[in-house]
Design an enzyme around this catalytic site. Sequence first.
Site, PDB file in Angstrom:
ATOM      1  N   ASP A   4       0.865  -1.188   0.000  1.00 44.49           N
ATOM      2  CA  ASP A   4       0.000   0.000   0.000  1.00 44.49           C
ATOM      3  C   ASP A   4       0.897   1.233   0.000  1.00 44.49           C
ATOM      4  O   ASP A   4       1.782   1.366   0.842  1.00 44.49           O
ATOM      5  CB  ASP A   4      -0.901  -0.026   1.242  1.00 44.49           C
ATOM      6  CG  ASP A   4      -1.913   1.116   1.240  1.00 44.49           C
ATOM      7  OD1 ASP A   4      -3.118   0.840   1.097  1.00 44.49           O
ATOM      8  OD2 ASP A   4      -1.494   2.279   1.394  1.00 44.49           O
ATOM      9  N   ASP A 104      -3.998   2.474  -5.096  1.00 47.82           N
ATOM     10  CA  ASP A 104      -2.667   2.528  -4.467  1.00 47.82           C
ATOM     11  C   ASP A 104      -2.289   1.247  -3.725  1.00 47.82           C
ATOM     12  O   ASP A 104      -1.400   1.276  -2.888  1.00 47.82           O
ATOM     13  CB  ASP A 104      -2.549   3.748  -3.548  1.00 47.82           C
ATOM     14  CG  ASP A 104      -3.125   3.521  -2.176  1.00 47.82           C
ATOM     15  OD1 ASP A 104      -4.110   2.768  -2.062  1.00 47.82           O
ATOM     16  OD2 ASP A 104      -2.586   4.092  -1.217  1.00 47.82           O
ATOM     17  N   GLU A 105      -2.965   0.138  -4.019  1.00 46.85           N
ATOM     18  CA  GLU A 105      -2.534  -1.088  -3.352  1.00 46.85           C
ATOM     19  C   GLU A 105      -2.698  -2.324  -4.227  1.00 46.85           C
ATOM     20  O   GLU A 105      -3.504  -2.344  -5.155  1.00 46.85           O
ATOM     21  CB  GLU A 105      -3.229  -1.269  -2.008  1.00 46.85           C
ATOM     22  CG  GLU A 105      -4.715  -1.380  -2.061  1.00 46.85           C
ATOM     23  CD  GLU A 105      -5.313  -1.163  -0.670  1.00 46.85           C
ATOM     24  OE1 GLU A 105      -5.523  -2.149   0.041  1.00 46.85           O
ATOM     25  OE2 GLU A 105      -5.563   0.006  -0.313  1.00 46.85           O
TER      26      GLU A 105
END
Length: 369
Positions: A4, A104-105
Amino acid sequence: MHLDLDSFYAQCEENANPHLKGKPVVVCVYSGRTEDSGAVSTANYEARKYGVKAGIPIARAKKLLEGVDAAFVPMNHPYYEQVSERIMDILRTQSDAFEQASIDEAFLDVSARTATSFDAARDAALEIKNQLFTQENVTASIGIGPNKVIAKIASDQAKPDGLTVVKPEDVPNFLSLLPVSRIPGVGKRAEEKLTQMNVSTIRQLSSLSPTILVETFGKSLGGYIYRTSRGDDDEPVKERGQPVQFSRIATLKQNTRRAEEVLPVLTVLANSVSDKLKEHGLRCKSVAIIAILTDLTIRSRSRMLESPSSEGKIIESSARQLIQEFLQSNPEAVLRRLGVKASGLTMEAGQTDMSKFLAEQNQSGSSGT
Ligand code: DCP
Ligand code: CA
Ligand code: CA
């Protein structure tokens, strides 16, 4: 491995505007009604020291940062998407199987390339962090565990720029004292219900019976919470958008409805589907046959397996029964082509996708962008 990115939109802004480095940065979603109306999308870690965080009103963030040399920047989503795409391309090359979970992960299955060594996985994670830093100038937090949900919880353990490795034998200790809210998908409401039941840690949670959890949260979420509290998760890392079924179809040498001509083809198809499942580390919950008749009409029959399987023998025997039933109840039907389909792909009977709860959480946690 679960990765993340740290204060993602804020890091993007810092890289686009290097003069922001070192300052508290607040990424804002302006609603446009008044100058300061709107909500905070995210804040960098400097700004978080002042209590600024995602979801609070911009006016409140300005109060918290009064007299501080802070930057308030408008959200620029298309730009973050571009950065995200480049990062995901890097991560994809560093994994055996890859699953982007949000902007974002991502989950990275590194089992094969590390020969399931957690030390080798730690090295791989350091290498990935290094690569992200040199190529994109971003930091990320990484969790490594024996399954996706443990990796996800671990990536949140030491933010920012963290790396947390949880070996299988350490799972019970790792989980025991964490608050229940650390379970992905356990939101405010679930947490409140558990507080009323005097449950605040995952250890306390794991002592509840599955029946109570299912009564309180329903079959799907209750079952998921129960398994997760024990560190159980068998979900495969899979590229989103991957087909949820595998099928194989063949054209028969001649149009026929005779068992001695149909069944050998069925065996080949069933084994081929089985190979495909095994190759992807998946099992299927149901098997179907597809019968394409001489007039090109398509008929199908399916049945649930007693438990999920990828075994050729089990898929074959289900498919056999299905085709025999079909031919018996359709005495006129003559087959031209024949197919076997496996669907309901999973690793475990009744397994519920963690991503479902994550998606719900992301929706409820969104600042309305
Ligand atoms: N986001 C948003 N509104 C929210 C939460 C998040 O707009 N309520 C956006 C901005 C974040 C991005 O999604 O940068 C990723 O969300 P994360 O929850 O991963 O938060 P950050 O990456 O900002 O911070 P962290 O370092 O805690 O991961
Ligand atoms: Ca993040
Ligand atoms: Ca995130």
